[in-house]
Motif scaffolding. Sequence first.
Motif, PDB file in Angstrom:
ATOM      1  N   ARG A   1      -9.634   4.946   2.055  1.00  0.00           N
ATOM      2  CA  ARG A   1      -9.093   3.974   1.103  1.00  0.00           C
ATOM      3  C   ARG A   1      -9.221   4.473  -0.338  1.00  0.00           C
ATOM      4  NH1 ARG A   1      -9.539  -1.890   0.485  1.00  0.00           N
ATOM      5  NH2 ARG A   1      -8.228  -2.105  -1.327  1.00  0.00           N
ATOM      6  N   MET A   2     -10.393   5.013  -0.647  1.00  0.00           N
ATOM      7  CA  MET A   2     -10.639   5.494  -2.004  1.00  0.00           C
ATOM      8  C   MET A   2      -9.915   6.817  -2.256  1.00  0.00           C
ATOM      9  SD  MET A   2     -12.469   3.389  -3.665  1.00  0.00           S
ATOM     10  CE  MET A   2     -12.419   1.763  -2.952  1.00  0.00           C
TER      11      MET A   2
ATOM     12  N   PHE B   1       2.203   7.870  -1.258  1.00  0.00           N
ATOM     13  CA  PHE B   1       2.839   6.800  -2.028  1.00  0.00           C
ATOM     14  C   PHE B   1       1.749   5.818  -2.439  1.00  0.00           C
ATOM     15  CE2 PHE B   1       6.263   8.553   0.429  1.00  0.00           C
ATOM     16  CZ  PHE B   1       7.334   8.523  -0.446  1.00  0.00           C
ATOM     17  N   VAL B   2       1.855   5.348  -3.669  1.00  0.00           N
ATOM     18  CA  VAL B   2       0.813   4.457  -4.182  1.00  0.00           C
ATOM     19  C   VAL B   2       1.457   3.321  -4.970  1.00  0.00           C
ATOM     20  CG1 VAL B   2      -1.048   4.322  -5.888  1.00  0.00           C
ATOM     21  CG2 VAL B   2      -1.023   6.190  -4.233  1.00  0.00           C
ATOM     22  N   SER B   3       0.884   2.165  -4.828  1.00  0.00           N
ATOM     23  CA  SER B   3       1.295   1.006  -5.625  1.00  0.00           C
ATOM     24  C   SER B   3       0.180   0.700  -6.625  1.00  0.00           C
ATOM     25  CB  SER B   3       1.530  -0.205  -4.711  1.00  0.00           C
ATOM     26  OG  SER B   3       1.632  -1.375  -5.483  1.00  0.00           O
TER      27      SER B   3
ATOM     28  N   GLU C   1      -5.510  -2.636  -9.447  1.00  0.00           N
ATOM     29  CA  GLU C   1      -5.411  -2.795  -8.001  1.00  0.00           C
ATOM     30  C   GLU C   1      -4.472  -1.692  -7.537  1.00  0.00           C
ATOM     31  OE1 GLU C   1      -7.010  -4.668  -5.951  1.00  0.00           O
ATOM     32  OE2 GLU C   1      -5.918  -3.956  -4.208  1.00  0.00           O
ATOM     33  N   LYS C   2      -5.008  -0.785  -6.772  1.00  0.00           N
ATOM     34  CA  LYS C   2      -4.257   0.412  -6.413  1.00  0.00           C
ATOM     35  C   LYS C   2      -4.415   0.642  -4.920  1.00  0.00           C
ATOM     36  CE  LYS C   2      -3.827   5.018  -8.524  1.00  0.00           C
ATOM     37  NZ  LYS C   2      -4.612   6.022  -9.269  1.00  0.00           N
ATOM     38  N   TYR C   3      -3.306   0.897  -4.265  1.00  0.00           N
ATOM     39  CA  TYR C   3      -3.365   1.042  -2.816  1.00  0.00           C
ATOM     40  C   TYR C   3      -2.253   1.984  -2.387  1.00  0.00           C
ATOM     41  CZ  TYR C   3      -3.674  -0.374   2.106  1.00  0.00           C
ATOM     42  OH  TYR C   3      -3.822  -0.379   3.464  1.00  0.00           O
ATOM     43  N   GLY C   4      -2.495   2.735  -1.362  1.00  0.00           N
ATOM     44  CA  GLY C   4      -1.447   3.661  -0.948  1.00  0.00           C
ATOM     45  C   GLY C   4      -1.678   4.257   0.422  1.00  0.00           C
ATOM     46  N   ARG C   5      -0.814   5.189   0.753  1.00  0.00           N
ATOM     47  CA  ARG C   5      -0.898   5.933   2.018  1.00  0.00           C
ATOM     48  C   ARG C   5      -0.719   7.411   1.716  1.00  0.00           C
ATOM     49  NH1 ARG C   5      -0.914   2.708   6.907  1.00  0.00           N
ATOM     50  NH2 ARG C   5      -1.697   0.763   6.040  1.00  0.00           N
TER      51      ARG C   5
ATOM     52  N   SER D   1       5.670   0.691  -4.624  1.00  0.00           N
ATOM     53  CA  SER D   1       4.994   1.968  -4.387  1.00  0.00           C
ATOM     54  C   SER D   1       5.917   3.114  -4.775  1.00  0.00           C
ATOM     55  CB  SER D   1       4.583   2.088  -2.920  1.00  0.00           C
ATOM     56  OG  SER D   1       5.706   1.969  -2.082  1.00  0.00           O
TER      57      SER D   1
ATOM     58  N   ASN E   1      -1.097  -1.982  -9.485  1.00  0.00           N
ATOM     59  CA  ASN E   1      -0.996  -3.311 -10.094  1.00  0.00           C
ATOM     60  C   ASN E   1       0.275  -4.059  -9.734  1.00  0.00           C
ATOM     61  OD1 ASN E   1      -3.484  -3.033 -11.234  1.00  0.00           O
ATOM     62  ND2 ASN E   1      -2.743  -2.440 -13.263  1.00  0.00           N
TER      63      ASN E   1
ATOM     64  N   THR F   1      -5.939   7.110  -3.353  1.00  0.00           N
ATOM     65  CA  THR F   1      -5.421   6.819  -4.695  1.00  0.00           C
ATOM     66  C   THR F   1      -6.155   7.568  -5.799  1.00  0.00           C
ATOM     67  OG1 THR F   1      -6.903   4.926  -4.899  1.00  0.00           O
ATOM     68  CG2 THR F   1      -4.713   4.488  -4.015  1.00  0.00           C
TER      69      THR F   1
ATOM     70  N   ARG G   1       7.090   0.150   2.344  1.00  0.00           N
ATOM     71  CA  ARG G   1       7.156  -1.011   1.449  1.00  0.00           C
ATOM     72  C   ARG G   1       6.287  -2.157   1.983  1.00  0.00           C
ATOM     73  NH1 ARG G   1       8.600   0.834  -3.275  1.00  0.00           N
ATOM     74  NH2 ARG G   1      10.539   1.998  -3.218  1.00  0.00           N
TER      75      ARG G   1
ATOM     76  N   ILE H   1       2.341  -0.841   2.081  1.00  0.00           N
ATOM     77  CA  ILE H   1       1.681  -0.663   0.778  1.00  0.00           C
ATOM     78  C   ILE H   1       2.016  -1.825  -0.166  1.00  0.00           C
ATOM     79  CG2 ILE H   1       1.411   0.825  -1.239  1.00  0.00           C
ATOM     80  CD1 ILE H   1       2.207   3.203   0.518  1.00  0.00           C
ATOM     81  N   ASP H   2       3.310  -1.968  -0.448  1.00  0.00           N
ATOM     82  CA  ASP H   2       3.708  -2.915  -1.501  1.00  0.00           C
ATOM     83  C   ASP H   2       3.385  -4.365  -1.137  1.00  0.00           C
ATOM     84  OD1 ASP H   2       4.862  -0.444  -1.869  1.00  0.00           O
ATOM     85  OD2 ASP H   2       6.626  -1.224  -2.864  1.00  0.00           O
TER      86      ASP H   2
END
Lengths: 373, 467
Positions: free
Chosen positions: B396-397, B431-433, B364-368, B439, B435, B400, A352, A355-356
Motif C-alpha cells: 500500500r505504501m 496508476f495513482v489517484s 489521500e493517495k492510492y494506486g496500483r 487516477s 486527493n 505511491t 477506475r 483506484i478512483d
Amino acid sequence: MRRSLRGVPWSLLVGALAMSLWSACGSGGGEEAPRRAALIDMAEYVIIPNYADLVDAAEALADAARALEDAPTAATLDATRDAWRSARRYWKRSQAFEIGPAQELRTAAQIDWTPIRAARVESAIDTDEAIDSAYVEVLGANQKGFLALEYLLFDGADDEPPALALLGGDEGAGRRRFVVALSENIADQARLLLDAWLPEGGDFLYQFSEAGRGSDVFPTLKSALDEVVNQMTFLAEDIADAQLLNPAGRDGDDPSPESIVTFRSANGKRDLIDGMFSLQNTFLNMYPGAAPHSLAVVVRGLNADTEAAIRASIVRSIELAAALPEPLQVAVVEDRDQVIEVQAQAKEAMRRLEIDLITILGSTLRFNPSDGD
Amino acid sequence: MPDRFVVALASGNDSADDAPASAAPGTTFGSRVSARLSRPVAIDSLVAFRIAYGAITAWASLRYFLNGWIEELFVRPRVYLPFFDWAVPLPGAAMYGLFAVLLGLSLCIALGYRYRLAVAAFFVGFTYLQLVDRANYLNHYYLISLVALLLLVVPAHRSCSLDVRARRVARATAVPAWCVWLLRFQVGLVYVFGAIAKLNQDWLCAAQPVRIWLGANVDLPLIGSLLQSAEVAFVVAYAGLLFDLAVVPGLLVRRTRPLAYAAMLVFHVSTRALFPIGVFPWLMIGLTPIFFAPSWPRRWTGAAPAETELVADPWPRGRRLGAALLLVYAVLQLSLPLRHWLQPGDLYWHEDGFRFSWQIMVMEKYGRISFTVTDPATGRKFAVNPSDHLQPAQLRMMTTQPDMILDFAHRIGRRYREQLGRPVEVRATSFVSLNGRPSQPFVDPGVDLMRVDSSQPRPQWIAPLNR
C-alpha cells in the motif's frame, strides 16, 4: 472597537458552521444522505428489478424447455436457446451486485459454475430417479446451471452429434426432461434470490438500505458500500482478464478461444457486454432509467472529473465491445488487435473502479495501517 | 563550574517565564536571548512532560503487542524497504523482545529510573525500528524519536523521579529556561509546519483530502450525514488550518493559553474520533502543556512553592559546544521541512522531501503498480506482482511512494540479475489517484528503473501530475 473586531473571526466561524449545519441538515428536508440514498436507489431501481427480470426470463426458459420436451423440433430448440440467452443476460447483468443473498445462497455455484463436466452431466441424465428441480438441486455444481444447459442445447464440435439429434426421439426423452429440470432449477434459484431481497420475503432490502442503523448484516453504511464496490472491482477484473485477456492470449501467447466460458453457444460477446452493463447500471443506478441517487452522484459531488472518468471508461468499454465482430471466439483469432483494444479499455475501467472509486469513497484510506498519519 | 547552584527563583510566579527579560542598557540581542534562556524556571513542566512522554510511548509500544503489529510489520515481511541497508530487522523473537524492552524503557522514563540510560536506549531502539522499513514511517513516530533525543539533554529527571529518590542525582526544582523552550520549539514545529503544509491548492480550494475522509465517516451517529456535505468539509478544512496557524501563538501568550489549549483538546479529540491516527492526538495533548508556565503542575496540584531552588545545569562543562549543537539542531529542524521547495513539481505527487517535514494529514493517495523485468539479451519479459513479495501494508505504501518503488525495483532487479547472470531492465506500470483526482500514470513506464539512481530528480522518472 477592539473588542468587536476581536469577536469577528469567531462570529464568522460559528456562523459559517451553523450555516453549513443548517444547509446540510435542511437541504434534504428529510431526505437520506447521498450515500445511503445511492444504496437505497441501487436496491430499488436496479437490483430488485434486475432479479425480477431474471425470474421472468428463467420462467420463460422453463416454459420453452417444456415446449421442447413436448415437441423436440428445430423451432422449439431455437426458442429454448433464445430463452437461455435471455435468462443468462439478466443473470450476467446482476453480477456487479452479487452480494448478500447471492453469496449466501451460493447462486453462482448453483447456476453458473465453470467448467461443467460433460461426463458428469451425462451421468446425471442416466438415472432412475425422477428428474426434476429437486433432483437437480442436489447435483454437483459442474452438472447443472446455465453451462450444463448450454452443453445440452447447443451443438458441439463437428464430430459430435447435433444437439437436436440427441434431444429427439425416445432416446432423447431423459435429456429433454433434464433440460426442463435444469431450467426449472434456474428459475427456482432466481426466485429464491428475488424473494431474499423483497420485503415480503427475506427482506435483504432492509439489511442493505438500513446498513449501519439496524441491519444485522452491515454494521455500517460504509461496509455495505464497500461490499458493492469490491464486487464491482472483482467483476471488472474478471472481464478484463478472464473474459478478454485469456482468450486473446497473454503477453503475446497464441489466442485461446476455447477459454471463453460460453464458447459452445458463441455467447461470449454477450456475456462480456452484459457484465459491462452490470457495472454501468450499478454505478449509475440505471435500469433502464436513471435513479436520482447513485454512486455516480456521490462521486460527482466529490470530484466531477473523477466521476466523468469512471463513467466514460465503462461506457467506452461497452461501445468498443459492441463493435467487436461475432462470435468472440473468432474475433480473438481474426481480430485480435480489436479485442486487445477492448481489453485495454476494460482494464482502464477496472483501474477506475479499483483506484478512483475506492479512493474517493474512502473505502481505503492512506493512513498507515499501523497507526496513522 | 559546579553542576548545580543555588539561586533565588521568582517563586510562585507562574508567569516568570513569560515576562520579558530584563536587559541592561547597551546589551546585545544575543546576550539578551542568552540571558533569558539561561534564566532559571521551575522544573515542574519538564517533569510533567517526561511523565506524559513516557506514559504515551509505553502505551504506543503496548499497542504493537495488542494489535499484532510486531508480527505484521517486523516478522512476517520477506522484503523490507529500509532507510539504510544496515537497518535489518532482528529475528522474530528478538523483535518481540525489543518491543518489550521499549515498553520497559518508556516506563523508566516516566518514573525517572536510570533516566539518561533509559532515554538514550529508547531513542536508539525506537529510531532503529523506524529505519527498518519506510512503509512504517509516521510523522508522530519521528516526533517521538526527536523528543527522545531532546530529553537526553534536558534534566527532566531531577525531580519526582526514582533517580532522585535513590539519590543518584540531586533534586532540583529549577532548570535553565532553554530546557523548556527547546521542547516548546520541537512541539511547536509540528503545528507551524503542519499549517504551512495545508496552504496548498487542494486543501484551500477543494477541501481535499478532508472531503474524502469526512465522507468515509458517514456512519458516525448524529453527524455522519453532515460530514458528507461540501460546506462542512470546507469549514473543517479551514478550521483545521486556522487551528494549526493559531495554536502555537495562542499557547505562547498567557491570556489566550487556556483557550488555545481547549481548542487543541477539541481538535485532537475530534480528529481521533474521525480518523485512525493512533496515539498522535494523545501525544500532542500530553506534550503541549509544556507551553504552560513552567510551574503549572505545582499550581494544579496545589503544592507550595519553595523559596530557594536548585537549578539543574545539564551542561556543567562544554556549555558553548552544547549551545552550538542545539543551534545546529534548530537550524536543521527549521530547514528540513522546507527542503521540498528546492524540488520542482508537486510535493504530494513526487514526495521528494515529504518525510520529516510535518506534512500531516494532507493527502489521500492510492494506486496500483506492477513491474516487468526484461532480459535484454533474450527480450524475455517476466511479470512481477509486488504482492507476491510485500505485505499488504508495505504494498500500500510502496505503490505511491517513489523512493520505495525504486528500492523495490532495484531489489527485484538484483534478484533476477543473480538468477540470469546478466543485467536486467525493470519497468513499472502504475496508476495513482491523489486527493480524489482521476487516477493517472505515476512512474514513467518507459524508464528502466535499474538505471535510475535514488539521487536522480524524480521528475525524470515520475510522470508529471495532471492537476
